[in-house]
Design a protein around this motif. Structure first.
Motif, PDB file in Angstrom:
ATOM      1  N   ALA A  22       0.890  -1.192   0.074  1.00 27.28           N
ATOM      2  CA  ALA A  22      -0.078   0.079  -0.041  1.00 27.28           C
ATOM      3  C   ALA A  22       0.996   1.203   0.029  1.00 27.28           C
ATOM      4  N   GLU A  23       1.931   1.211   0.696  1.00 27.17           N
ATOM      5  CA  GLU A  23       2.926   2.286   0.673  1.00 27.17           C
ATOM      6  C   GLU A  23       3.592   2.603  -0.582  1.00 27.17           C
ATOM      7  N   ARG A  24       4.181   1.400  -1.315  1.00 29.62           N
ATOM      8  CA  ARG A  24       4.438   1.558  -2.421  1.00 29.62           C
ATOM      9  C   ARG A  24       3.451   2.280  -3.808  1.00 29.62           C
ATOM     10  N   GLU A  25       2.215   1.896  -3.371  1.00 34.32           N
ATOM     11  CA  GLU A  25       1.375   2.320  -4.247  1.00 34.32           C
ATOM     12  C   GLU A  25       0.858   3.890  -4.191  1.00 34.32           C
ATOM     13  N   GLY A  26       1.278   4.456  -2.911  1.00 34.38           N
ATOM     14  CA  GLY A  26       0.997   5.927  -2.570  1.00 34.38           C
ATOM     15  C   GLY A  26      -0.034   5.852  -1.646  1.00 34.38           C
ATOM     16  N   ALA A  27      -0.738   4.929  -0.905  1.00 31.41           N
ATOM     17  CA  ALA A  27      -1.931   5.046  -0.268  1.00 31.41           C
ATOM     18  C   ALA A  27      -1.370   5.814   1.093  1.00 31.41           C
ATOM     19  N   THR A  28      -2.445   6.791   1.512  1.00 29.81           N
ATOM     20  CA  THR A  28      -2.207   7.350   2.608  1.00 29.81           C
ATOM     21  C   THR A  28      -2.420   6.489   3.863  1.00 29.81           C
ATOM     22  N   ILE A  29      -1.150   6.399   4.954  1.00 25.78           N
ATOM     23  CA  ILE A  29      -1.480   5.539   5.784  1.00 25.78           C
ATOM     24  C   ILE A  29      -1.715   6.191   7.180  1.00 25.78           C
ATOM     25  N   VAL A  30      -2.627   5.755   8.066  1.00 27.73           N
ATOM     26  CA  VAL A  30      -2.973   6.717   9.119  1.00 27.73           C
ATOM     27  C   VAL A  30      -2.930   5.884  10.293  1.00 27.73           C
ATOM     28  N   ASP A  31      -1.955   5.873  11.317  1.00 28.07           N
ATOM     29  CA  ASP A  31      -1.820   5.008  12.328  1.00 28.07           C
ATOM     30  C   ASP A  31      -2.737   5.464  13.530  1.00 28.07           C
ATOM     31  N   ALA A  32      -3.248   4.521  14.193  1.00 26.09           N
ATOM     32  CA  ALA A  32      -4.058   4.818  15.463  1.00 26.09           C
ATOM     33  C   ALA A  32      -3.737   3.939  16.501  1.00 26.09           C
ATOM     34  N   ARG A  33      -3.650   4.295  17.711  1.00 30.74           N
ATOM     35  CA  ARG A  33      -3.222   3.272  18.777  1.00 30.74           C
ATOM     36  C   ARG A  33      -4.301   3.393  19.853  1.00 30.74           C
ATOM     37  N   THR A  34      -5.198   4.177  20.040  1.00 33.31           N
ATOM     38  CA  THR A  34      -6.280   4.412  20.917  1.00 33.31           C
ATOM     39  C   THR A  34      -7.514   4.348  20.399  1.00 33.31           C
ATOM     40  N   LEU A  35      -8.500   4.138  21.081  1.00 36.75           N
ATOM     41  CA  LEU A  35     -10.054   4.184  20.616  1.00 36.75           C
ATOM     42  C   LEU A  35     -10.172   5.676  20.231  1.00 36.75           C
ATOM     43  N   ASP A  36      -9.849   6.527  20.802  1.00 32.23           N
ATOM     44  CA  ASP A  36      -9.800   8.010  20.279  1.00 32.23           C
ATOM     45  C   ASP A  36      -9.166   8.436  19.095  1.00 32.23           C
ATOM     46  N   GLU A  37      -8.094   7.777  19.199  1.00 31.68           N
ATOM     47  CA  GLU A  37      -7.351   8.187  17.836  1.00 31.68           C
ATOM     48  C   GLU A  37      -7.892   7.700  16.760  1.00 31.68           C
ATOM     49  N   LEU A  38      -8.689   6.242  17.023  1.00 26.92           N
ATOM     50  CA  LEU A  38      -9.426   5.495  15.875  1.00 26.92           C
ATOM     51  C   LEU A  38     -10.605   6.416  15.347  1.00 26.92           C
ATOM     52  N   ALA A  39     -11.116   6.970  16.464  1.00 25.48           N
ATOM     53  CA  ALA A  39     -12.616   7.659  16.017  1.00 25.48           C
ATOM     54  C   ALA A  39     -12.141   9.081  15.282  1.00 25.48           C
ATOM     55  N   ALA A  40     -10.949   9.407  15.381  1.00 22.33           N
ATOM     56  CA  ALA A  40     -10.630  10.764  14.758  1.00 22.33           C
ATOM     57  C   ALA A  40     -10.099  10.086  13.363  1.00 22.33           C
ATOM     58  N   ALA A  41      -9.378   9.218  13.116  1.00 24.37           N
ATOM     59  CA  ALA A  41      -9.094   8.625  11.772  1.00 24.37           C
ATOM     60  C   ALA A  41     -10.122   8.360  10.981  1.00 24.37           C
ATOM     61  N   LEU A  42     -11.072   7.562  11.614  1.00 22.26           N
ATOM     62  CA  LEU A  42     -12.365   7.191  10.802  1.00 22.26           C
ATOM     63  C   LEU A  42     -13.302   8.285  10.384  1.00 22.26           C
ATOM     64  N   ALA A  43     -13.176   9.487  10.834  1.00 21.57           N
ATOM     65  CA  ALA A  43     -13.864  10.568  10.852  1.00 21.57           C
ATOM     66  C   ALA A  43     -13.328  11.475   9.505  1.00 21.57           C
ATOM     67  N   VAL A  44     -12.510  11.034   8.994  1.00 20.75           N
ATOM     68  CA  VAL A  44     -11.637  11.747   7.706  1.00 20.75           C
ATOM     69  C   VAL A  44     -11.965  10.911   6.575  1.00 20.75           C
ATOM     70  N   GLY A  45     -12.766  11.284   5.451  1.00 24.53           N
ATOM     71  CA  GLY A  45     -12.869  10.547   4.092  1.00 24.53           C
ATOM     72  C   GLY A  45     -13.045   8.963   4.343  1.00 24.53           C
ATOM     73  N   PRO A  46     -14.262   8.983   4.920  1.00 25.69           N
ATOM     74  CA  PRO A  46     -14.599   7.367   5.133  1.00 25.69           C
ATOM     75  C   PRO A  46     -14.793   6.594   3.944  1.00 25.69           C
ATOM     76  N   ALA A  47     -15.274   7.333   2.820  1.00 25.68           N
ATOM     77  CA  ALA A  47     -15.536   6.654   1.539  1.00 25.68           C
ATOM     78  C   ALA A  47     -14.220   6.128   0.906  1.00 25.68           C
ATOM     79  N   GLU A  48     -13.076   6.892   1.271  1.00 26.19           N
ATOM     80  CA  GLU A  48     -11.691   6.393   0.637  1.00 26.19           C
ATOM     81  C   GLU A  48     -11.154   5.362   1.468  1.00 26.19           C
ATOM     82  N   THR A  49     -11.627   5.019   2.808  1.00 25.47           N
ATOM     83  CA  THR A  49     -10.709   4.380   3.861  1.00 25.47           C
ATOM     84  C   THR A  49     -11.092   2.868   4.021  1.00 25.47           C
ATOM     85  N   VAL A  50     -10.080   2.244   4.172  1.00 26.36           N
ATOM     86  CA  VAL A  50     -10.092   0.748   4.426  1.00 26.36           C
ATOM     87  C   VAL A  50      -9.405   0.902   6.005  1.00 26.36           C
ATOM     88  N   LEU A  51     -10.026   0.302   6.804  1.00 22.87           N
ATOM     89  CA  LEU A  51      -9.485   0.073   8.352  1.00 22.87           C
ATOM     90  C   LEU A  51      -8.968  -1.350   8.330  1.00 22.87           C
TER      91      LEU A  51
END
Length: 350
Positions: A22-51
């Motif tokens: 995914a990194e070689r293809e140029g995907a945006t990688i977003v790291d989340a370690r806590t539930l709060d960080e996960l909530a913030a990450a999933l709130a951005v661009g959900p239609a383009e997101t794979v968790l």
């Protein structure tokens, strides 16, 4: 494509290997370690997101309060459902049937059932995963995809010199050195290994290498176990082992013992193979099917089997080392990363 990784334990090189495609293809990688960080990450661009979801530690094992663990589990389900309703997709990697030493087994079972139900694709690393999990939860056969755990070839520090490392540690030329590397957790069978090594007998001697982080309680238990076998020579470093020191321990060893009480996918096996180190593994049916014919793997049954396996370790077994290196070269992180990238795309189109 945005890939949200949860929990993003980047100290584990496996994640880097899996996401390399995914990194070689140029995907945006977003790291989340806590539930709060996960909530913030999933709130951005959900239609383009794979968790890309992995371990459940931040959910049910980050607290000693069962009520908080339940609240966290329900929150995770709400987050997944809300994100999916907005177009996000979920790929769940099954690392263990259930987490080792789970504080709340019933909550963990519920979490795993929930993830199996909510995931658009379920990534398993062993073909027997569904069957092994079946007594506790069902994996949906139509959504399960198998991508094996890769070796760490090219992703870790290069091998060290065997003679130099054995000289540094004071290991005799004909002594059989058996290594246990990693956190000294009870489920990993470190005390059983001490007992087996202490009872093993070899004319040229055995030296037990123990390298890895231990809590004060774990360290005390190991020292007590060693005191029961005063004839056993043990070289121990019961603290965190820096990445740069890892190759030296493998170079010094004639075999790596992995007497874990429950193994589904073990990165330790692949790390040993990457450094050309033979391994001693419990003789469990799924491990026998996967690795039973490998020249660099010795399967043992119970404490007596482990003792016998230690007694049979071949010092500087060049043939086994070559077989281990060949196994590591056969399925690399680059190949696994490409396969996982294809799985992420498949999930997006689901």
């Amino acid at each position: 494509m945005r890939v949200v990784v949860f929990p993003a334990y980047r100290e584990n090189p496996f994640l880097g290997l899996l996401l390399s495609g995914a990194e070689r293809e140029g995907a945006t990688i977003v790291d989340a370690r806590t539930l709060d960080e996960l909530a913030a990450a999933l709130a951005v661009g959900p239609a383009e997101t794979v968790l890309s979801i992995h371990w459940t530690n931040p959910v049910a094992q980050s607290t000693r309060n069962p009520a908080v663990a339940v609240r966290n589990a329900l929150r995770l389900r709400r987050l997944l459902r809300a994100a999916k309703a907005q177009g996000a997709r979920v790929v769940w990697t099954v690392h263990n049937v259930l987490p080792h030493g789970a504080r709340f087994p019933r909550i963990e079972r519920w979490l795993h059932r929930m993830l199996a139900a909510e995931a658009d694709r379920v990534h398993v690393m062993h073909p027997d995963t569904a069957a092994l999990a079946a007594p506790r939860y069902r994996l949906p056969a139509d959504r399960v995809r198998h991508i094996a755990h890769p070796s760490y070839a090219g992703a870790v520090a290069p091998a060290a010199d065997r003679a130099a490392e054995r000289a540094r540690l004071g290991i005799g030329e004909r002594e059989a050195a058996v290594l246990f590397l990693g956190q000294m957790r009870a489920y990993k069978g470190v005390l059983e290994l001490v007992a087996a090594a202490g009872e093993a007998r070899r004319a040229d001697g055995i030296v037990l290498l123990l390298a890895g982080n231990a809590t004060p309680e774990e360290a005390a238990a190991i020292e007590a176990a060693l005191s029961d076998h005063p004839g056993l020579r043990a070289i121990r470093e019961l603290r965190f082992v820096d990445d740069a020191a890892v190759p030296g321990w493998f170079a010094a060893a004639d075999a790596v013992a992995l007497p874990y009480r429950r193994i589904l996918n073990s990165g330790s096996v692949l790390l040993a193979a990457t450094y050309g180190a033979p391994v001693l593994l419990p003789d469990e049916p799924h491990l026998r099917r996967e690795l039973g014919d490998e020249r660099w793997v010795t399967l043992f049954d119970g404490p007596e089997g482990l003792r016998a396996a230690i007694e049979a370790v071949v010092v500087d077994d060049a043939e086994a080392r070559a077989a281990a290196l060949a196994h590591a070269a056969a399925w690399t992180g680059e190949q696994a990363g490409a396969a996982y990238l294809a799985l992420l795309h498949e999930a997006r189109e689901a």
